[in-house]
Design a protein around this motif. Structure first.
Motif, PDB file in Angstrom:
ATOM      1  N   UNK A 194     -28.979 -62.217 -10.346  1.00  0.00           N
ATOM      2  CA  UNK A 194     -28.690 -60.789 -10.230  1.00  0.00           C
ATOM      3  C   UNK A 194     -28.302 -60.216 -11.599  1.00  0.00           C
ATOM      4  N   UNK A 195     -27.477 -60.965 -12.332  1.00  0.00           N
ATOM      5  CA  UNK A 195     -27.055 -60.504 -13.653  1.00  0.00           C
ATOM      6  C   UNK A 195     -28.246 -60.488 -14.613  1.00  0.00           C
ATOM      7  N   UNK A 196     -29.063 -61.564 -14.581  1.00  0.00           N
ATOM      8  CA  UNK A 196     -30.202 -61.646 -15.507  1.00  0.00           C
ATOM      9  C   UNK A 196     -31.217 -60.528 -15.253  1.00  0.00           C
ATOM     10  N   UNK A 197     -31.470 -60.244 -13.969  1.00  0.00           N
ATOM     11  CA  UNK A 197     -32.532 -59.289 -13.630  1.00  0.00           C
ATOM     12  C   UNK A 197     -32.039 -57.854 -13.489  1.00  0.00           C
ATOM     13  N   UNK A 198     -30.744 -57.634 -13.823  1.00  0.00           N
ATOM     14  CA  UNK A 198     -30.197 -56.289 -13.628  1.00  0.00           C
ATOM     15  C   UNK A 198     -31.087 -55.124 -14.016  1.00  0.00           C
ATOM     16  N   UNK A 199     -31.600 -55.087 -15.258  1.00  0.00           N
ATOM     17  CA  UNK A 199     -32.328 -53.870 -15.654  1.00  0.00           C
ATOM     18  C   UNK A 199     -33.716 -53.777 -15.025  1.00  0.00           C
ATOM     19  N   UNK A 200     -34.179 -54.836 -14.324  1.00  0.00           N
ATOM     20  CA  UNK A 200     -35.560 -54.808 -13.815  1.00  0.00           C
ATOM     21  C   UNK A 200     -35.621 -55.038 -12.312  1.00  0.00           C
ATOM     22  N   UNK A 201     -34.501 -54.811 -11.607  1.00  0.00           N
ATOM     23  CA  UNK A 201     -34.482 -55.123 -10.169  1.00  0.00           C
ATOM     24  C   UNK A 201     -35.591 -54.409  -9.407  1.00  0.00           C
ATOM     25  N   UNK A 202     -35.882 -53.156  -9.790  1.00  0.00           N
ATOM     26  CA  UNK A 202     -36.900 -52.424  -9.011  1.00  0.00           C
ATOM     27  C   UNK A 202     -38.319 -52.915  -9.342  1.00  0.00           C
TER      28      UNK A 202
END
Length: 527
Positions: A194-202
């Protein structure tokens, strides 16, 4: 400056690469300690490893955690502090742990214990630590290990291939007799997705597709920490399917493969590469997918999501965060995942709960995609009744893409996955990727071994004496040699055969030899 243990052989080329990969290669104003990882191609041919049990470990470990044969992982702890006694006004040093195992959490946790001590006490500290690590048991998949180091006991479970995918690691084990209480790592390798993918979740759907297809991707990040975490998070999002392409969590312009990746005379290789030096924006402009991310800040709201942009926009050095690509996803976005994650943020759910949601979503996606392939490949196995003792076992039928496509109408991913979209197109593209090739070879090898095993069982069930009645000596000797060869193969390749089956086959061989004239017996025993 120092390699410990001393007898560890590195080539000059490897040493140089490790030096460059152990420092941030773009100016980071930050002082203090940072940790990141890299992966390095081994140079100078195969070297024997210290581990003779490589085969055994690799057979029992999940495919994604096998010991690498041609690459090393480097786990780095870098310290930068002001120091007026140094020529440059700074103390800058890295302690690097090199391993063939992708246990990022274990090794980074270990460095957090060792590195601060090492910077303080230098070599004697490493000697003491290495003596302790030498006593550690080897990693055995399925086992929980207690690893003592520097007055702390690290407790980890080594995952196994038979673990159910998506099952959470077993919580505490045998704590009562351990004093001091151990430092328990919930996972040896899983990152906080979740932390790693934060800026690309969508865009998780798009990134999953790009990884599945083994597309060339550049991750441009502000620091080696962000770069290596993002690359490792991307390569882990296909589990339990193995990502079979190359990947470099952190890559510098000094790397020996720099020319190979930046050349414009051929298409970029199937690789995910993490970089921090702004110079790469110019040299990797021709790559088809570039993910530019900023510093990861955990805040209370959904972090600012990057936008998908045209590659042509990637001109300047101050390029804004974004996914620069012209890729059109095959599947539609999963709105429910984003809603659930948003709800989690509003309710201040811990990051590991959000990560578990994300990991489960990716696992279900991968399984929906792979189950139809597993069903189809299983149907290529010959029928059990076609396996007879005195004939070579029948061949596995060839994988025919068109036949597979026909099975999708009634048994496709739509049975297990709500996502609509062009699944057929996704499979067609997948067939061209190294990930399909890797998956198919692995399955084919397993099926071939299963056939061999079934054939040995069939031989055990057979009545050998009846078969020998009308056979010539030549045929009987031929059978002995064939059976012996099968036995050797079963033991060397560790075929999935019961030990009693192998012993019965050896007994058969002795029985057959015993029925032959003495001169032949002597020859065969000598054999």
């Amino acid at each position: 400056q120092l390699v410990y243990p001393y007898d560890f052989r590195l080539t000059e080329k490897e040493k140089t690469s490790i030096c460059y990969l152990s420092f941030p290669d773009s100016y980071s104003g930050g002082l203090g300690d940072t940790q990141f990882s890299f992966r390095l191609r081994q140079s100078g041919g195969q070297r024997t490893t210290h581990y003779e049990d490589d085969g055994e470990y690799n057979r029992e470990a999940p495919l994604t955690l096998q010991r690498e044969s041609a690459h090393y992982f480097g786990y780095v702890y870098f310290r930068q502090v002001k120091d007026s006694s140094m020529k440059r006004g700074y103390f800058q040093k890295s302690l690097v742990l090199v391993s063939r195992l992708p246990y990022v959490n274990l090794f980074q946790s270990l460095l957090q214990l060792i590195a601060p001590e090492y910077f303080d006490k230098l070599e004697p500290c490493l000697e003491a630590v290495c003596n302790e690590i030498d006593q550690w048991p080897p990693p055995v998949p399925g086992q929980t290990l207690n690893l003592p180091v520097m007055g702390v006991v690290i407790q980890v479970r080594i995952p196994s291939r038979v673990d159910k995918p998506g099952s959470s690691p077993v919580k505490q084990f045998n704590q009562e007799n351990l004093l001091p209480a151990p430092l328990v790592l919930p996972s040896i390798h899983e990152l906080d997705l979740f932390r790693c993918f934060q800026p690309v979740l969508i865009h998780i759907q798009m990134l999953w597709e790009l990884m599945l297809l083994g597309e060339p991707i550049v991750v441009m990040a502000p620091s080696p920490t962000v770069s290596s975490e993002m690359v490792l998070a991307l390569t882990s999002c296909l589990a339990p399917l193995r990502y079979c392409c190359d990947y470099r969590p952190y890559f510098t312009i000094h790397d020996s493969e720099f020319k190979e990746y930046t050349t414009r005379t051929q298409a970029p290789p199937n690789i995910v590469v993490g970089v921090t030096n702004p110079f790469f924006i110019k040299t990797l402009q021709h790559w088809p997918h570039i993910l530019r991310v900023g510093e990861l800040k955990m805040s209370g709201d959904l972090p600012k999501q990057v936008k998908v942009k045209k590659l042509a926009k990637l001109k300047t050095l101050d390029t804004k965060p974004g996914i620069y690509t012209s890729y059109k996803t095959s599947l539609h976005k999963d709105k429910t995942l984003i809603k659930r994650l948003l709800k989690g943020i509003q309710r201040k759910r811990p990051s590991e709960v959000q990560s578990a949601l994300l990991r489960r979503h990716l696992l279900e996606l991968t399984q929906s995609f792979i189950i139809p392939l597993e069903h189809y490949i299983a149907s290529l196995m010959p029928l059990q009744r076609a396996i007879t003792p005195w004939k070579n076992p029948p061949q596995i039928r060839p994988f025919c893409q068109e036949d597979f496509m026909k099975t999708l109408e009634h048994a496709g991913p739509q049975l297990t996955c709500v996502l609509k979209g062009d699944w057929l197109g996704l499979y067609r593209r997948f067939f061209k990727s190294p990930n399909f090739d890797g998956w198919y070879r692995q399955r084919h090898r397993e099926m071939t071994q299963k056939l061999e095993a079934l054939h040995l069982e069939a031989i055990c069930e057979a009545n050998i004496v009846a078969w020998m009645k009308d056979k010539s000596e030549v045929e009987i000797v031929d059978l002995v040699l064939k059976l012996r060869e099968k036995l050797v193969r079963a033991r060397c390749q560790h075929l999935p055969v019961k030990e009693e089956t192998l012993q019965r086959v050896s007994l058969y061989i002795e029985t057959i030899i015993g029925s032959l004239p003495e001169d032949l017996q002597a020859v065969l025993h000598h054999h």
